[in-house]
Design a protein around this motif. Sequence first.
Motif, PDB file in Angstrom:
ATOM      1  N   CYS A 116      90.104  52.080 121.578  1.00 23.97           N
ATOM      2  CA  CYS A 116      88.658  51.957 121.755  1.00 23.97           C
ATOM      3  C   CYS A 116      87.983  53.308 121.523  1.00 23.97           C
ATOM      4  CB  CYS A 116      88.348  51.461 123.165  1.00 23.97           C
ATOM      5  SG  CYS A 116      86.612  51.664 123.573  1.00 23.97           S
ATOM      6  N   CYS A 176      84.558  45.512 120.888  1.00 23.11           N
ATOM      7  CA  CYS A 176      85.325  45.897 122.041  1.00 23.11           C
ATOM      8  C   CYS A 176      84.498  45.616 123.303  1.00 23.11           C
ATOM      9  CB  CYS A 176      85.651  47.389 121.961  1.00 23.11           C
ATOM     10  SG  CYS A 176      86.529  47.989 123.425  1.00 23.11           S
ATOM     11  N   CYS A 178      85.837  46.152 126.357  1.00 28.16           N
ATOM     12  CA  CYS A 178      86.615  46.758 127.436  1.00 28.16           C
ATOM     13  C   CYS A 178      85.660  47.236 128.529  1.00 28.16           C
ATOM     14  CB  CYS A 178      87.472  47.913 126.906  1.00 28.16           C
ATOM     15  SG  CYS A 178      86.593  49.450 126.653  1.00 28.16           S
ATOM     16  N   CYS A 181      83.318  50.153 127.507  1.00 28.78           N
ATOM     17  CA  CYS A 181      82.221  49.772 126.610  1.00 28.78           C
ATOM     18  C   CYS A 181      81.164  48.968 127.360  1.00 28.78           C
ATOM     19  CB  CYS A 181      82.750  48.971 125.423  1.00 28.78           C
ATOM     20  SG  CYS A 181      83.645  50.003 124.239  1.00 28.78           S
TER      21      CYS A 181
HETATM   22 ZN   LIG Z   1      85.920  49.660 124.479  1.00 23.97          ZN
END
Ligand SMILES: [Zn+2]
Length: 344
Positions: A116, A176, A178, A181
């Motif tokens: 990422c 992404c 995650c 993020c």
């Molecule tokens: Zn991310």
Amino acid sequence: MRNCIWMHPAPGEPPAAWQRQLAEMRAAGLDSAMVLVADGERALYDSSVLPVAAPVLEQLLPLAQAEGVALHAWIVALQCNAARILAEHGDWYSVSRRGDSSRDRPPYIDSYRWLCPTRPEVQAYLCALVDELSRFEPLAGVHLDYIRHPDVILPPALQPRYGLVQDRELPEYDFCYCSACRAAFAAQTGRDPLTLDDPAAEADWVRFRCDGIRSLVAAAADRARSRGKKLSAAVFATPSLARRYVRQQWESWDVDAVLPMIYHQYYGQPPAWIPAAVREGTEALRPGVTLHAGLFVGRLAPQELTQAIERSLSAGATGVALFASGSMTAAHWPAVRSTCRQPD
Ligand SMILES: [Zn+2]
């Protein structure tokens, strides 16, 4: 740099073989080569790229200098299958809208695991690799490849290979999401990307991911330049395709050169499409950044290659970048020489 080639040095190849390759390149008018030193597959990244990069560069650099070919250290940036990172840094990996980490459930193929770009640890890690490579002399620069998100949509001609029809952004290919993020996007906009009704249509969310890649590229460029090196990147074919498929907004990147991979066959296009793609790139690019049209030699007959080079240059490319792993025939070299070689 004008005309270059992506070079895959075979481990243990005798210096005389490299010398022959470099002389052949130079005679054909190629002034630079991107040398693969970190492919993201082996344990290169465990603590350093040096165990693989150093023996290759230490042998190749003096030979290339003698031939007058500038070398750039080519690294696979965000696709990562390194054992230690997989084992110790599972949280560095991109997460899909469906909630799957690309470490555990990679999209498309087993090795499609991606870091990422938002994570400070990933940025520090990539910058350290660039810094490590930039210490080599007389290396001309560092070349970033796979500097993007995984493909949310595959180029049309590749979709049937995976039995896919990607007429929209499907959650299992959309990265992404995650925690880093989601938190960063929420801090900017007050919204959680997982709650967006139509993420593909949300300009802020698309831009957030493009900006993440752009910041990472800028940080890498700083590192390379602080040691007097150039930074270049292999990017998708055109600004519009790159943004739509892999969140690259490369026309606004702070790099010295872009090498768009104008691999016409992936897009179901004839070679005649190449100059149109070059033109879209050169017209959008920041001033001072050079564009070198990436040509897939394996899908171009010698005469088509000559024509593709001529037309790319006419469309505004500074030069070409040949992707030619094993596909340069005896007839391809004169085709390159006739267009790339400058008069002595
Ligand atoms: Zn991310």
